[in-house]
Design a protein around this motif. Sequence first.
Motif, PDB file in Angstrom:
ATOM      1  N   ARG A 373       0.828  -1.209   0.000  1.00 16.02           N
ATOM      2  CA  ARG A 373       0.000   0.000   0.000  1.00 16.02           C
ATOM      3  C   ARG A 373       0.865   1.263   0.000  1.00 16.02           C
ATOM      4  O   ARG A 373       0.570   2.199  -0.711  1.00 16.02           O
ATOM      5  CB  ARG A 373      -0.927  -0.018   1.215  1.00 16.02           C
ATOM      6  N   TRP A 432       6.617 -15.781  -1.552  1.00 15.18           N
ATOM      7  CA  TRP A 432       5.313 -15.445  -0.973  1.00 15.18           C
ATOM      8  C   TRP A 432       5.422 -14.889   0.434  1.00 15.18           C
ATOM      9  O   TRP A 432       4.507 -14.271   0.939  1.00 15.18           O
ATOM     10  CB  TRP A 432       4.352 -16.639  -1.071  1.00 15.18           C
ATOM     11  N   GLU A 436       3.022 -11.859   1.223  1.00 15.68           N
ATOM     12  CA  GLU A 436       2.089 -11.791   2.351  1.00 15.68           C
ATOM     13  C   GLU A 436       2.433 -10.649   3.302  1.00 15.68           C
ATOM     14  O   GLU A 436       1.536  -9.991   3.826  1.00 15.68           O
ATOM     15  CB  GLU A 436       2.061 -13.136   3.076  1.00 15.68           C
ATOM     16  N   TYR A 439       1.352  -7.330   1.370  1.00 14.51           N
ATOM     17  CA  TYR A 439      -0.034  -7.084   0.995  1.00 14.51           C
ATOM     18  C   TYR A 439      -1.047  -7.467   2.062  1.00 14.51           C
ATOM     19  O   TYR A 439      -2.207  -7.105   1.985  1.00 14.51           O
ATOM     20  CB  TYR A 439      -0.368  -7.795  -0.314  1.00 14.51           C
ATOM     21  N   PHE A 440      -0.618  -8.259   3.056  1.00 14.16           N
ATOM     22  CA  PHE A 440      -1.607  -8.701   4.029  1.00 14.16           C
ATOM     23  C   PHE A 440      -1.412  -8.085   5.398  1.00 14.16           C
ATOM     24  O   PHE A 440      -2.285  -8.153   6.238  1.00 14.16           O
ATOM     25  CB  PHE A 440      -1.586 -10.226   4.171  1.00 14.16           C
TER      26      PHE A 440
ATOM     27  N   TYR B 148      -5.278 -14.781  -7.944  1.00 11.41           N
ATOM     28  CA  TYR B 148      -4.847 -14.823  -6.539  1.00 11.41           C
ATOM     29  C   TYR B 148      -5.323 -13.588  -5.755  1.00 11.41           C
ATOM     30  O   TYR B 148      -5.893 -13.734  -4.669  1.00 11.41           O
ATOM     31  CB  TYR B 148      -3.329 -14.993  -6.455  1.00 11.41           C
ATOM     32  N   THR B 152      -7.924 -13.727  -2.475  1.00 14.32           N
ATOM     33  CA  THR B 152      -7.552 -13.195  -1.166  1.00 14.32           C
ATOM     34  C   THR B 152      -8.077 -11.780  -0.975  1.00 14.32           C
ATOM     35  O   THR B 152      -7.522 -11.008  -0.207  1.00 14.32           O
ATOM     36  CB  THR B 152      -6.032 -13.169  -1.022  1.00 14.32           C
ATOM     37  N   GLY B 155      -8.296 -10.002   2.404  1.00 16.33           N
ATOM     38  CA  GLY B 155      -7.052  -9.691   3.103  1.00 16.33           C
ATOM     39  C   GLY B 155      -7.024 -10.153   4.547  1.00 16.33           C
ATOM     40  O   GLY B 155      -6.155  -9.751   5.305  1.00 16.33           O
ATOM     41  N   ARG B 160      -5.812 -15.251   3.533  1.00 14.36           N
ATOM     42  CA  ARG B 160      -4.406 -15.541   3.253  1.00 14.36           C
ATOM     43  C   ARG B 160      -4.176 -17.051   3.212  1.00 14.36           C
ATOM     44  O   ARG B 160      -3.514 -17.566   2.311  1.00 14.36           O
ATOM     45  CB  ARG B 160      -3.538 -14.917   4.335  1.00 14.36           C
TER      46      ARG B 160
END
Lengths: 494, 487, 118
Positions: A373, A432, A436, A439-440, B148, B152, B155, B160
């Motif tokens: 972000r 990944w 992750e 983005y997570f 993908y 997801t 979020g 995930r």
Amino acid sequence: MSVALHMPVLQVVVPLLSAPLAVLARRGSLPFMFTTAAAWFAFATSIALWMEVEHGAVLSYFIGSWPAPWGIEYRVDRLSALFLLLVSGLAAVVLPYSRRSIQAEIPREQHYLFYALFSLCLAGLLGITVTADAFNIFVFLEIASLSTYVMIALGRDRRALVASYQYLVMGTIGATFFVIGVGLLYLMTGTLNLPDMAERLAAERHTRPVLAALAFITVGLSLKLALFPLHQWLPNAYTYAPSAVTAFLAGTATKVSLYVLVRFYYSVFGESLVFRHLPLPEIMLLLSLAAMFVASGIAIFQRDFKKLLAWSSIGQIGYITLGLSFDTVTGLTASLVNLFNQAVTKCGLFLLLGGAVIVAGGSTLERLAGLGRTMPLTSFGIVIGGLGLIGVPGTAGFISKWYLVLAALERGEWWLVFAVLLSSLLAVAYVWRFVEAAYFRPAPPGRPPRREAPASLLIPAWLMIAASVYFGLDTSVTVGSASGAAEMLIGVKK
Amino acid sequence: MNGVEHLLSGLALPVVGAAGVAVFRYLPNLREGVSLLTAGALFFCVASLVPSVLEGARPGFELLEVMPGLQIAFRVEPLGMLFALVASGLWIVSSLYSIGYMRANGEANQTRFYVCFALALAATIGIAFSANAFTLFIFYEALTLVTYPLVTHHGTDGARNGGRTYLAVLIGTSVVFLLPALVFTWHTTGTTDFRAGGILAGKLDPVPMAALLALYMFGIGKAALMPFHRWLPAAMVAPAPVSALLHAVAVVKAGVFSVVKVVVYLFGTEALGNGVPTDWLIAISGFTILAASVVALNADNLKRRLAYSTISQLSYIVLAVAVLAPLSMIGAVLHIAAHALGKITLFFAAGAIYTASHKTEVSELDGIGRRMPWTMGAFAIGALSLIGIPPAAGFFSKWYMVQGAAASESWVALAVLATSTLLNAAYFLPVIYSAFFRTERVAPRHDHGEAPATSVAALVITAAATLALPFAGGIPLELARAVWGGS
Amino acid sequence: MNAASHFSYWATICLMVMGLFIVMARANLIKKLVGLAIFQTSIYLLYIAPGKLIGGTAPIIADGFSVYSNPLPHVLILTAIVVGIAVLALGLALVVRIREAYDSIEEDEILAAEERQP
């Protein structure tokens, strides 16, 4: 016209000269300009050289007009042209990047030294690639290595010093092993010129000193190219060096050592000695597999993304040496293509990461959290580069994987095919981890909500990432040169 | 405009649409307008190719040569035509549906959603029109990656983890099985072109041929053959429109479409019929059909039940292909369309129920048919089609499959088809029954009626199409026959 | 051919192994560098010794001399010595900086300091 004749030597001399110029100029942006101009000149020259040898010609240049084998010969063939292109191309992209990058990482009064060192390193790497004199290779190897040690030590973290020291010790042992091997060969043949040496070796190929020389050179260069398990110097050196240095090294230092190895195996010792009469291919195969699985496995568990990429590099070296151990045209092509693509992709990744480190204040995955972000362009670029490491179709990594699988299939070894592919899944796991995190997870507190890296960092970095995609779609340069070089070295009987 | 230009614009349109969506990211109405417009234009573009393809034209072109002898090239043939038609047609409906769903549920990152959606369609069209297996593979992997972010989308940790499974299974199978199969095919034949009659015929002994077939069948993880089916339920963490279009139509159909393509155009049904052991494929797909149906029977979560139903329905197609009879092959091709329409209706309905009432479990649905008659009516039509009750589309595809299985005396396949029809009925009929004929056990937290109008419109359209497909001038059937007749 | 006739090789090998052993076995960073220097020195011997012919002179053509030693190894080793000095100098400079940063030149203490600091 006369300048064109001297291209092979100018390639090395110009960067070599820009180093003292940078030191003399000292202040302002002159050091930067000298170095960058030299790198661009080298790049332009290497393109010209590449085009000249593309159709199988070999350029010879005799230093001081002393003919070989008495004088030092510079020799450009398809193999060296590919590496010249790679090294000078990466330098030409990394240098403009480094200007902004080192402002954040290196004290101002040391900038001119950085440029001088960079020039020396470039001259050394290009010299290794272009020279056909065994001892000259050693000298250039040490020029490149010494400047590399210093550049690593310029890193901000104090661990950079230890990393540099470790690299210095290991690198020197490697280079010394190499020079022992060269010494033994010299004792047996009385020449240092590689083609001449190859000719004279034909008679005494299986004598013990020659075998010892082969062993010393193999081990020495394996240290330099970080073949598992001789890789211990690499992770810390890559992690704590300034970003621009890491990016340049990741794409060139280990790769050029691999060039020397390939050169000695095929152009000096001859494939029949190296690959048929000794268990070398088997040993190399096993070490490569170990690198692919162990190093990639270790990469998954790193907390620092820069170190993760460094471990991934060790794993990727496994793919390169695996192709080499096959001793087939396809295998060698796979190896060279992989080397080239890997260099471009890794360089792009380290460049992007460098920008992220400046803004986010660190390269641990916690620091990079939420990057998707706050720095969308940077993190998207890292994802694309990561897909290249995995070998997703449409990226350069796919081409390397394709050729490696093809080479394994040609030998009829299905278990190797699956080993290669399974280990490439480990890349999914470590790439990944970044995806992750970026983005997570939310950004750590205190990070500016949306700030990209400066354009002077983003543009070169994205250039490399774009190149890594381009070489996945148009392979005429990479596969063309690599298969040409492989055919030349193995001497296909078509 | 000739066929090639239509083809080219068909491939380019979704990408342009994605760019358009990104440009108008601050203007939701315009953004969704662009999305809808692109979908419409794409469908028009694809549909305009139908007449010439039915007449036997096979427009195509080569984009670029990646490696010596390996091109990214496209060619329209009947099977791809049908698949593209279904995917692009349903994109329009699901765009309509998404507008209602995404707004009513206040979803975040809607621009990313629409962009990825359009890109997923681009990859799907690329798969549909691939002229060789290499191109197909590239778009196959691209489809995994662009979906993908959709899977997801929320979020959350659940998203995930679902995304991890999704990627691990799809990338894992395609890299470990499909890629070596492809390289081996290329190594053996020097080409990966899709050709009528197959390119592998006569190049391999039966046993290596069967092994290669196994690599392809398990490598195409999107076809969800057990034991590589776990990604499908995992992907159900996605918002409903994603589940609807991608996991009922684009992604899973890309899987079975690839299966059919590989069997028909790489191996050649005749070559496979010549002593190559394929019984194992019937056994595995049969097992998948039955096992997935049993799981669906026990699933209380509606989307999960639909997911397992999808797994079982996909294996119908694999089973029909494995039977290798002409009629069952036509059944397989028809089922791609029939199941797409039926299943998208069901997923739309599940999404509409969630939007209106926030209910996700089957056991909560008592009496919901009275509050949402249109939604549940459409649900019933979709379910009946999948069970295979005439005149819904599912009946006709099953009919051809049964005939094909009978003609080739594949009793195992017949038994599987019969049993699974009963199981289908067993897991769908109770839902319909309790929705319409039971009274609400617990009053919902808020009084609700139907979902937003666009969503309801979308699911009514697909339900109607399910009923109308068999009477739609026979275009699907003709295309299916053309596949079999060879190109 | 006996062990004595290969005297120079034995000396080379002894130096080589000693040097390598010191590099590996010592934790003191300066001692490591000393080992490295010894290791490199062995190479000088490896190159130069075989170039010497008993009774040979410098390769200057003059009456009365017909046996010359090979001059090339000397030239090579001059370069190698320069490289060796550069490595040593750089290594020592690094050790100075490491001592400033860690207040120690013992490898295990430095590693311990690293582990304390995450």
